[in-house]
Design an enzyme around this catalytic site. Sequence first.
Site, PDB file in Angstrom:
ATOM      1  N   GLU A 196       0.861  -1.196   0.000  1.00 12.58           N
ATOM      2  CA  GLU A 196       0.000   0.000   0.000  1.00 12.58           C
ATOM      3  C   GLU A 196       0.902   1.252   0.000  1.00 12.58           C
ATOM      4  OE1 GLU A 196      -2.025   0.147   3.772  1.00 12.58           O
ATOM      5  OE2 GLU A 196      -3.411   1.738   3.157  1.00 12.58           O
TER       6      GLU A 196
ATOM      7  N   LYS B 178      -9.751   2.208  -1.592  1.00 11.59           N
ATOM      8  CA  LYS B 178      -9.930   1.554  -0.282  1.00 11.59           C
ATOM      9  C   LYS B 178     -11.253   1.932   0.388  1.00 11.59           C
ATOM     10  CE  LYS B 178      -7.120   0.833   3.924  1.00 11.59           C
ATOM     11  NZ  LYS B 178      -5.863   1.251   4.584  1.00 11.59           N
TER      12      LYS B 178
ATOM     13  N   CYS C  90      -5.057  -3.421   2.809  1.00 13.32           N
ATOM     14  CA  CYS C  90      -4.730  -3.404   4.233  1.00 13.32           C
ATOM     15  C   CYS C  90      -5.941  -3.615   5.155  1.00 13.32           C
ATOM     16  CB  CYS C  90      -3.981  -2.118   4.551  1.00 13.32           C
ATOM     17  SG  CYS C  90      -2.916  -2.319   6.011  1.00 13.32           S
TER      18      CYS C  90
HETATM   19  C1  ACM Z   1      -3.829   0.114   7.227  1.00 16.84           C
HETATM   20  O1  ACM Z   1      -4.940  -0.041   6.744  1.00 16.84           O
HETATM   21  N1  ACM Z   1      -2.867   0.733   6.556  1.00 16.84           N
HETATM   22  C2  ACM Z   1      -3.516  -0.377   8.575  1.00 16.84           C
END
Ligand code: ACM
Length: 259
Positions: free
Chosen positions: A31, A102, A135
């Site tokens: 990420e 995301k 993530c």
């Molecule tokens: C995250 O979502 N970077 C912990």
Amino acid sequence: MKPEFGKKETNLKKALRLMDKATSDLLVLPELFDTGYAFSSREELAALAEPFDKSETVSELKKYSRETKTVVIAGIAEKDKGKIYNSAITILPNGRKHVYRKLHLFYKEKLYFNRGNGPLEVISYKGMRIGVMICFDWIFPETARTLALKGANIICHPSNLVLSYCQNAMVTRCLENRVFSITCNRVGNEDRGGNSYNFTGFSRVIAPNGNVLAEGSKVKEELKAVDINLKGAEDKRITSLNDIFEDRRIKFYNIKGKK
Ligand code: ACM
């Protein structure tokens, strides 16, 4: 990888050096791999995020993908129409690209990024049916479930994990969906602007039976390559009498969502 905050060119070059160490059909980067993670304001993020059609990082990854015939998935901060997303781009060797924004922002990401709008889609390429999540999406099992129900056989998961639970939890995500997963997690730490993050490393490739097929270091930058047989994700039976998709009792799960 251990990206250096704000050094996009350096981080990209380092990624490309690591990527040159092996050939593969599918490659996953962490990420926010070219910017780093510990933003301290929206302005700081805005100065580093880019529209993907103007991004040097995206054009270099496209070139790599075309030349090596590799599907590349990378987490990058994306600017689009006044919004900034924590996104993952999937680049196919034929030049096609897909973007996932995301859905579940973690901690201070909520202060700086816009909440993403997905989509949770399956990208088909040469027998791979790729689902992408980023993530913290892992802690919402609906994310991996939705990708698996849509037909994903491999979930690609660029990460900057700071909590210690995910690497083990992904074993369950794979088991409960009978899919492969690749969690590519960054290493190192960032301490700036009053925020301190220790990233937990231990990137993992996991099989539908929960076996860990490859594991990265807690602290070292490295490339890991593993052969997988995607047929392993086709059979959703966990016993001869239990198919984990067919046996779902959907009418009992039907809670009205608010958001
Ligand atoms: C995250 O979502 N970077 C912990």
